[in-house]
Design an enzyme around this catalytic site. Structure first.
Site, PDB file in Angstrom:
ATOM      1  N   HIS A 156      13.114  10.699 -12.834  1.00  0.00           N
ATOM      2  CA  HIS A 156      12.512  11.718 -11.964  1.00  0.00           C
ATOM      3  C   HIS A 156      12.511  13.087 -12.647  1.00  0.00           C
ATOM      4  O   HIS A 156      13.427  13.878 -12.444  1.00  0.00           O
ATOM      5  CB  HIS A 156      13.268  11.793 -10.641  1.00  0.00           C
ATOM      6  CG  HIS A 156      13.028  10.601  -9.780  1.00  0.00           C
ATOM      7  ND1 HIS A 156      11.943  10.511  -8.934  1.00  0.00           N
ATOM      8  CD2 HIS A 156      13.699   9.438  -9.669  1.00  0.00           C
ATOM      9  CE1 HIS A 156      11.970   9.340  -8.336  1.00  0.00           C
ATOM     10  NE2 HIS A 156      13.025   8.659  -8.754  1.00  0.00           N
ATOM     11  N   CYS A 158       8.533   6.995 -11.643  1.00  0.00           N
ATOM     12  CA  CYS A 158       9.362   5.901 -11.141  1.00  0.00           C
ATOM     13  C   CYS A 158       8.483   4.780 -10.581  1.00  0.00           C
ATOM     14  O   CYS A 158       7.874   4.061 -11.356  1.00  0.00           O
ATOM     15  CB  CYS A 158      10.385   6.429 -10.148  1.00  0.00           C
ATOM     16  SG  CYS A 158      11.858   5.410 -10.107  1.00  0.00           S
ATOM     17  N   GLU A 217      10.895  15.605 -11.954  1.00  0.00           N
ATOM     18  CA  GLU A 217      10.692  16.734 -11.016  1.00  0.00           C
ATOM     19  C   GLU A 217      11.981  17.495 -10.723  1.00  0.00           C
ATOM     20  O   GLU A 217      11.944  18.642 -10.304  1.00  0.00           O
ATOM     21  CB  GLU A 217      10.042  16.250  -9.717  1.00  0.00           C
ATOM     22  CG  GLU A 217      10.896  15.355  -8.818  1.00  0.00           C
ATOM     23  CD  GLU A 217      10.715  13.861  -9.112  1.00  0.00           C
ATOM     24  OE1 GLU A 217      10.399  13.514 -10.270  1.00  0.00           O
ATOM     25  OE2 GLU A 217      10.923  13.052  -8.194  1.00  0.00           O
TER      26      GLU A 217
HETATM   27  N1  GLN Z   1      11.374   1.045  -5.632  1.00  0.00           N
HETATM   28  C1  GLN Z   1      11.474   1.213  -7.032  1.00  0.00           C
HETATM   29  C2  GLN Z   1      12.851   0.814  -7.565  1.00  0.00           C
HETATM   30  O1  GLN Z   1      13.798   0.696  -6.838  1.00  0.00           O
HETATM   31  C3  GLN Z   1      11.159   2.636  -7.444  1.00  0.00           C
HETATM   32  C4  GLN Z   1      12.134   3.646  -6.970  1.00  0.00           C
HETATM   33  C5  GLN Z   1      11.641   5.061  -7.095  1.00  0.00           C
HETATM   34  O2  GLN Z   1      10.447   5.297  -7.242  1.00  0.00           O
HETATM   35  N2  GLN Z   1      12.545   6.024  -7.004  1.00  0.00           N
HETATM   36  O3  GLN Z   1      13.005   0.615  -8.740  1.00  0.00           O
END
Ligand code: GLN
Length: 528
Positions: A502, A377, A504
């Site tokens: 994600h 992300c 994970e």
């Molecule tokens: N801050 C970034 C976004 O909002 C990444 C978010 C994250 O890593 N979950 O896109």
């Protein structure tokens, strides 16, 4: 109709109520029962999505896009299930439902009160999964005696008397501290905690005693006497080397049989030992070693990266490797020097500017030194910024999250996110499909061309900069609907991959997520 097991906690928080409940659920599942778990958190936040990970740990995301407590990750990994919005509740969310009903006029002139209106809503949610499962395990967050926990305890008490004795089993997870100076384990805090529970009107059927040391029969007898629970139902739960050994630890004390007796249920088949055997077998012959640095903002708090930690561990076990995972602060001035000691570098998700430049430096190091790299992300977004700045000649490249006026917004917010008024629950959340390109590293890892993965972010790789990034060697290997990059990977590098989602959240103890598995494999290969 489901049977119900309630789990409450005493003395202190963080005793592992979720792990105890999930371990019990696992044992029952291995007798053929369909089991699910529901979490109740007594805080006022509508969900933990807006909470600081320092206070709450990781925010777990369900496939239908609920932002939840990290215990739901434990439920998914132990029980190999997918949780949903029905598995997560907070006081804030429950009050909101009741207040919305009141505003609609549904209460028809009544005074709306904690008892019965809030407690009725809690009881309704206890039953959310009762038609689909043989057993629902209800975990009530916090500790007996907390003011905000009272409506939940009261609802549990009402639920007990409204249902047959054999339909509800109540377990209290408590703490037995060891006082080193006296060389003694102390039962008094547990006595007080059970007293508090009984004052509310809940008689526990079983007490699980968490402690660093073993509890002998003498101590069990004392707890039994003072807490009004049969001695056989006072269970020892010592700290364990792996959480996945806990089901067996409980089984050795007959927890499964005692619960089935209490609930008057007969196993659907004889106990299936394969899960327990396989867990043991996997963790036995770990001949290799691998070390991973996680470069994040919350270096001091392992719980902030709980699912990443579990996923790395599971993937390493799959490759018969013992793993060292260190959390390095992205703002640490010796970061690059420290990174030299690791076989792989992972940059996890995150929000806010703090630590971003450190993460970008770590990525430059991984890229230039052929160290296995995995960005998740924000980790992918930082990789895109790094490559734009250092390989595509876009010197001031940035994300508009951190520099709204940047001339090269390689990461930006797309239209539907531009006008959000409320921060809670408004990100791109839950499962989205990724179409994986044949022949890519991603395709080699997934061995398929479609994957559903969970998201939690507002910003995206800017479609206008994809060409520049691809020309620099950082190509998109999976898109959502042909427009939003889901996975990107660097050419001419042994392993350099980033995911906008994600992964994970998708690991299971016997089934590591494919990207984690590939990352560990590459880190092992990379060993210096
Ligand atoms: N801050 C970034 C976004 O909002 C990444 C978010 C994250 O890593 N979950 O896109």
């Amino acid at each position: 109709m489901s049977k119900f097991i309630f789990i409450t906690g005493g003395v202190v928080s963080s005793l592992g109520k979720g792990i105890s409940g999930a371990s019990i659920g696992k044992l029952l599942q291995l007798y053929g029962f369909k089991v699910n778990m529901i979490k109740f958190d007594p805080y006022i936040n509508v969900d933990p999505g807006t909470m600081n990970p320092y206070q709450h740990g990781e925010v777990f995301v369900t496939i239908d896009g609920a932002e939840t407590d990290l215990d739901l990750g434990t439920y998914e990994r132990f029980l190999d299930i997918y949780t949903s919005k029905d598995n997560t509740n907070t006081a804030g969310d429950i009050y909101r439902t009741v207040i919305d009903k009141e505003r609609r006029g549904d209460y028809d002139g009544q005074t709306v009160q904690v008892i019965p209106h809030i407690t009725d809503e809690i009881k309704r949610r206890f039953c959310a999964l009762k038609n689909e499962y043989d057993i629902t395990i209800i975990e009530i967050g916090g500790t007996v005696g907390d003011i905000e926990g009272l409506p939940f305890m009261e609802a549990a008490r009402q639920f007990q008397i409204e249902n047959k004795k054999e339909d509800v089993f109540s377990i209290h997870v408590s703490y037995i501290p060891y006082i080193a100076a006296a060389h003694e384990l102390k039962t008094k805090p547990t006595q007080h905690s059970v007293n508090k529970l009984r004052e509310i009107g809940i008689m526990p059927d079983m007490i699980i005693c968490r402690s660093e040391k073993g509890i002998d029969e003498g101590l069990k007898k004392k707890i039994s006497l003072f807490c009004n629970v049969k001695q056989s139902n006072v269970i020892e739960a010592k700290d364990s080397r792996s959480i996945y050994y806990i089901p067996e630890m409980l089984k050795n004390q007959n927890v499964d049989k005692l619960i089935m007796e209490g609930l008057k249920i007969k196993p659907k088949h004889s106990f299936d030992w394969s899960w327990i055997k396989e867990i043991k077998k996997r963790s036995e012959s770990l001949e290799k070693k691998v070390s991973i640095a996680v470069v994040g903002k919350y270096a001091g708090l392992k719980d902030a990266y709980k699912s990443i930690h579990e996923s790395l561990q599971i993937a390493a076990t799959q490759h018969k490797a013992k793993i060292d995972i260190d959390y390095l602060g992205a703002e640490d001035k010796d970061l690059i020097e420290k990174l030299k000691n690791y076989d792989g570098i992972l940059v996890p998700g995150g929000f806010g500017l703090r630590g971003v430049e450190g993460k970008i430096k770590a990525i430059t190091y991984a890229r230039e030194n052929n160290v296995a790299f995995f960005g998740i992300c924000l980790g992918l977004q930082c990789a895109a910024i790094e490559i734009a700045r250092n390989l595509a000649g876009l010197k001031n490249a940035h994300s508009t999250e951190f520099d709204p006026k940047t001339k090269s917004p390689v990461v930006t917010i797309l239209s539907e996110q531009k006008n959000v008024k409320y921060r809670g629950g408004t990100m791109r959340l839950g499962n989205y499909t990724a179409d994986i390109k044949k022949g890519s590293l991603a395709h080699k890892l997934y061995r398929k061309t479609k994957a559903e993965e969970r998201h939690r972010h507002r910003y995206e790789i800017n479609p206008e900069f994809i060409e520049a990034l691809e020309n620099a060697g950082f190509s998109v290997s999976a898109y959502h609907k042909g427009m939003l990059p889901e996975i990107m990977e660097l050419k001419n590098h042994p392993f350099f991959i980033g995911a906008q989602f994600h992964p994970e959240f998708g690991s299971r103890p016997m089934k590591p997520h494919p990207i984690f598995e590939g990352f560990i494999k590459a880190a092992l290969r990379n060993k210096n």
